[in-house]
Design a protein around this motif. Structure first.
Motif, PDB file in Angstrom:
ATOM      1  N   ALA A  13     -49.996  21.326  41.615  1.00 32.18           N
ATOM      2  CA  ALA A  13     -49.910  21.615  43.050  1.00 32.18           C
ATOM      3  C   ALA A  13     -51.004  20.897  43.839  1.00 32.18           C
ATOM      4  O   ALA A  13     -50.773  20.438  44.963  1.00 32.18           O
ATOM      5  N   GLU A  14     -52.184  20.778  43.267  1.00 28.17           N
ATOM      6  CA  GLU A  14     -53.275  20.085  43.967  1.00 28.17           C
ATOM      7  C   GLU A  14     -52.955  18.605  44.155  1.00 28.17           C
ATOM      8  O   GLU A  14     -53.255  18.024  45.195  1.00 28.17           O
ATOM      9  N   ASP A  15     -52.322  18.002  43.140  1.00 27.00           N
ATOM     10  CA  ASP A  15     -51.916  16.599  43.276  1.00 27.00           C
ATOM     11  C   ASP A  15     -50.926  16.424  44.424  1.00 27.00           C
ATOM     12  O   ASP A  15     -51.022  15.472  45.201  1.00 27.00           O
ATOM     13  N   VAL A  16     -49.980  17.358  44.524  1.00 27.01           N
ATOM     14  CA  VAL A  16     -48.968  17.279  45.580  1.00 27.01           C
ATOM     15  C   VAL A  16     -49.630  17.372  46.954  1.00 27.01           C
ATOM     16  O   VAL A  16     -49.285  16.625  47.876  1.00 27.01           O
ATOM     17  N   ARG A  17     -50.601  18.287  47.099  1.00 27.23           N
ATOM     18  CA  ARG A  17     -51.276  18.431  48.384  1.00 27.23           C
ATOM     19  C   ARG A  17     -52.043  17.158  48.744  1.00 27.23           C
ATOM     20  O   ARG A  17     -52.026  16.714  49.898  1.00 27.23           O
TER      21      ARG A  17
ATOM     22  N   LEU B 287     -49.631  14.453  49.815  1.00 31.79           N
ATOM     23  CA  LEU B 287     -49.116  14.731  51.159  1.00 31.79           C
ATOM     24  C   LEU B 287     -50.152  14.382  52.224  1.00 31.79           C
ATOM     25  O   LEU B 287     -49.805  13.815  53.274  1.00 31.79           O
ATOM     26  N   CYS B 288     -51.405  14.698  51.964  1.00 30.68           N
ATOM     27  CA  CYS B 288     -52.458  14.348  52.923  1.00 30.68           C
ATOM     28  C   CYS B 288     -52.574  12.832  53.059  1.00 30.68           C
ATOM     29  O   CYS B 288     -52.804  12.307  54.156  1.00 30.68           O
ATOM     30  N   GLY B 289     -52.388  12.104  51.955  1.00 32.22           N
ATOM     31  CA  GLY B 289     -52.413  10.651  52.019  1.00 32.22           C
ATOM     32  C   GLY B 289     -51.274  10.097  52.849  1.00 32.22           C
ATOM     33  O   GLY B 289     -51.463   9.153  53.629  1.00 32.22           O
ATOM     34  N   VAL B 290     -50.079  10.678  52.706  1.00 32.39           N
ATOM     35  CA  VAL B 290     -48.933  10.249  53.505  1.00 32.39           C
ATOM     36  C   VAL B 290     -49.203  10.494  54.984  1.00 32.39           C
ATOM     37  O   VAL B 290     -48.902   9.651  55.838  1.00 32.39           O
ATOM     38  N   GLN B 291     -49.780  11.638  55.283  1.00 29.66           N
ATOM     39  CA  GLN B 291     -50.088  11.968  56.683  1.00 29.66           C
ATOM     40  C   GLN B 291     -51.033  10.931  57.291  1.00 29.66           C
ATOM     41  O   GLN B 291     -50.830  10.468  58.424  1.00 29.66           O
ATOM     42  N   HIS B 292     -52.055  10.540  56.540  1.00 32.74           N
ATOM     43  CA  HIS B 292     -52.986   9.527  57.040  1.00 32.74           C
ATOM     44  C   HIS B 292     -52.274   8.184  57.237  1.00 32.74           C
ATOM     45  O   HIS B 292     -52.523   7.478  58.228  1.00 32.74           O
ATOM     46  N   ALA B 293     -51.395   7.829  56.294  1.00 34.44           N
ATOM     47  CA  ALA B 293     -50.689   6.548  56.387  1.00 34.44           C
ATOM     48  C   ALA B 293     -49.763   6.509  57.604  1.00 34.44           C
ATOM     49  O   ALA B 293     -49.743   5.522  58.348  1.00 34.44           O
ATOM     50  N   VAL B 294     -49.005   7.585  57.814  1.00 30.05           N
ATOM     51  CA  VAL B 294     -48.084   7.630  58.953  1.00 30.05           C
ATOM     52  C   VAL B 294     -48.868   7.591  60.261  1.00 30.05           C
ATOM     53  O   VAL B 294     -48.510   6.882  61.206  1.00 30.05           O
ATOM     54  N   ARG B 295     -49.954   8.346  60.314  1.00 26.76           N
ATOM     55  CA  ARG B 295     -50.740   8.396  61.553  1.00 26.76           C
ATOM     56  C   ARG B 295     -51.381   7.033  61.854  1.00 26.76           C
ATOM     57  O   ARG B 295     -51.414   6.598  63.008  1.00 26.76           O
TER      58      ARG B 295
ATOM     59  N   ASP C   6     -40.347   8.334  56.887  1.00 32.96           N
ATOM     60  CA  ASP C   6     -39.506   8.602  55.729  1.00 32.96           C
ATOM     61  C   ASP C   6     -39.835   7.674  54.568  1.00 32.96           C
ATOM     62  O   ASP C   6     -39.793   8.085  53.404  1.00 32.96           O
ATOM     63  N   LEU C   7     -40.160   6.422  54.882  1.00 36.56           N
ATOM     64  CA  LEU C   7     -40.529   5.469  53.836  1.00 36.56           C
ATOM     65  C   LEU C   7     -41.775   5.932  53.100  1.00 36.56           C
ATOM     66  O   LEU C   7     -41.814   5.973  51.861  1.00 36.56           O
ATOM     67  N   TYR C   8     -42.816   6.292  53.863  1.00 37.26           N
ATOM     68  CA  TYR C   8     -44.070   6.705  53.242  1.00 37.26           C
ATOM     69  C   TYR C   8     -43.919   8.011  52.469  1.00 37.26           C
ATOM     70  O   TYR C   8     -44.555   8.210  51.441  1.00 37.26           O
ATOM     71  N   LEU C   9     -43.084   8.911  52.959  1.00 38.09           N
ATOM     72  CA  LEU C   9     -42.873  10.165  52.243  1.00 38.09           C
ATOM     73  C   LEU C   9     -42.074   9.934  50.963  1.00 38.09           C
ATOM     74  O   LEU C   9     -42.273  10.631  49.964  1.00 38.09           O
ATOM     75  N   GLY C  10     -41.203   8.946  50.988  1.00 34.78           N
ATOM     76  CA  GLY C  10     -40.396   8.661  49.802  1.00 34.78           C
ATOM     77  C   GLY C  10     -41.200   8.113  48.643  1.00 34.78           C
ATOM     78  O   GLY C  10     -40.823   8.284  47.481  1.00 34.78           O
ATOM     79  N   VAL C  11     -42.315   7.448  48.937  1.00 34.95           N
ATOM     80  CA  VAL C  11     -43.136   6.853  47.875  1.00 34.95           C
ATOM     81  C   VAL C  11     -43.702   7.922  46.942  1.00 34.95           C
ATOM     82  O   VAL C  11     -43.525   7.840  45.717  1.00 34.95           O
ATOM     83  N   PRO C  12     -44.399   8.961  47.433  1.00 34.91           N
ATOM     84  CA  PRO C  12     -44.894   9.988  46.507  1.00 34.91           C
ATOM     85  C   PRO C  12     -43.772  10.790  45.862  1.00 34.91           C
ATOM     86  O   PRO C  12     -43.915  11.235  44.720  1.00 34.91           O
ATOM     87  N   LEU C  13     -42.659  10.972  46.569  1.00 34.41           N
ATOM     88  CA  LEU C  13     -41.534  11.677  45.959  1.00 34.41           C
ATOM     89  C   LEU C  13     -41.027  10.912  44.736  1.00 34.41           C
ATOM     90  O   LEU C  13     -40.727  11.503  43.697  1.00 34.41           O
ATOM     91  N   GLU C  14     -40.954   9.594  44.879  1.00 29.69           N
ATOM     92  CA  GLU C  14     -40.527   8.774  43.739  1.00 29.69           C
ATOM     93  C   GLU C  14     -41.561   8.812  42.617  1.00 29.69           C
ATOM     94  O   GLU C  14     -41.212   8.816  41.428  1.00 29.69           O
ATOM     95  N   SER C  15     -42.836   8.851  42.988  1.00 30.32           N
ATOM     96  CA  SER C  15     -43.896   8.845  41.965  1.00 30.32           C
ATOM     97  C   SER C  15     -43.946  10.154  41.182  1.00 30.32           C
ATOM     98  O   SER C  15     -44.533  10.205  40.099  1.00 30.32           O
TER      99      SER C  15
END
Length: 255
Positions: free
Chosen positions: A175-179, A182-190, A198-207
């Protein structure tokens, strides 16, 4: 030896009465002080919300104390720094996220539930940068939000366990890895001005998916196997991770 006597049909002890008389005012005073503290905290939070609604995200504690009509020391006793104040203001959003995570655990498809949860959380983080900071620090035991962070992690752990049973999630993610992802995706999108969400969120989902055995070098007519012997017999070229040279050569043609 009797310490108390009954007089005129009544009962009691002079010492006990004196002691009770000394304690009651103090107990009443402490109750009133607690009530004052609750009112002051609520007033501080109300002013802070009004500041945010007006577009002022600075949340300067001295200014909030002045607007709330309380002493600066009173504000700092409740909220020693800005982040502590933000944590209190983010409690409602955090509770909503926990509820969403618990609903995802109960979903029929755990992987779909995980996708919905991550999108829900990302939307809230992009909408409120302060909430994003609170979520990022929720794993710290010194954080006021650590209790809610533990609740969230418990729900996400249950969701990952269900997804692993279906083979949809790799075994070495928690769960900590997922959090953190997600924080990394938030920084990237911002940093990208909100584009490619959607592209940036798809990367960790695939990983999060189980690792593949290799990369297929050409279109295979048979399914990729983890066995080199099986792949060689099928004529599948599997590239190693460190080089682009084939790790398995296709079988030689009969002459």
């Amino acid at each position: 030896m009797r310490l108390c006597t009954s007089v005129g049909g009544g009962s009691g002890c002079g010492l006990s009465a004196a002691y009770a008389g000394a304690v009651t005012p103090r107990a009443g005073q402490e109750t009133e002080q607690r009530a004052d503290a609750v009112r002051n905290r609520a007033r501080i939070l109300r002013i802070a919300r009004e500041q945010l609604a007006a577009g002022d995200r600075s949340l300067q504690l001295n200014a909030i104390a002045r607007l709330a009509g309380v002493g600066v020391g009173t504000v700092y006793r409740h909220f020693p720094n800005r982040h502590a104040l933000v944590e209190a203001l983010s409690e409602e959003r955090f509770r909503e996220l926990i509820a969403e995570a618990q609903a995802a655990v109960a979903a029929e498809d755990p992987l779909a539930g995980l996708r919905r949860l991550l999108r829900f959380a990302l939307d809230r983080m992009l909408d409120d940068p302060d909430f994003a900071a609170v979520l990022e620090s929720a794993g710290d035991v010194r954080s006021q939000a650590s209790g809610m962070g533990a609740e969230l992690d418990q729900a996400v752990t249950g969701l990952l366990d269900r997804a692993r049973l279906t083979g949809a999630i790799r075994n070495d993610v928690d769960a900590e890895d997922v959090r953190r992802l997600l924080c990394g995706v938030q920084h990237a999108v911002r940093s990208g001005g909100g584009a490619h969400r959607d592209l940036y969120l798809g990367v960790p989902l695939e990983s999060l998916r189980p690792p593949r055995c290799g990369t297929v070098g050409r279109l295979a007519t048979a399914p990729l196997s983890c066995s080199k012997a099986d792949n060689s017999a099928a004529g599948i070229r599997v590239f190693s991770r460190n080089t682009r040279r084939p790790a398995v050569s296709p079988p030689l043609a009969d002459t």
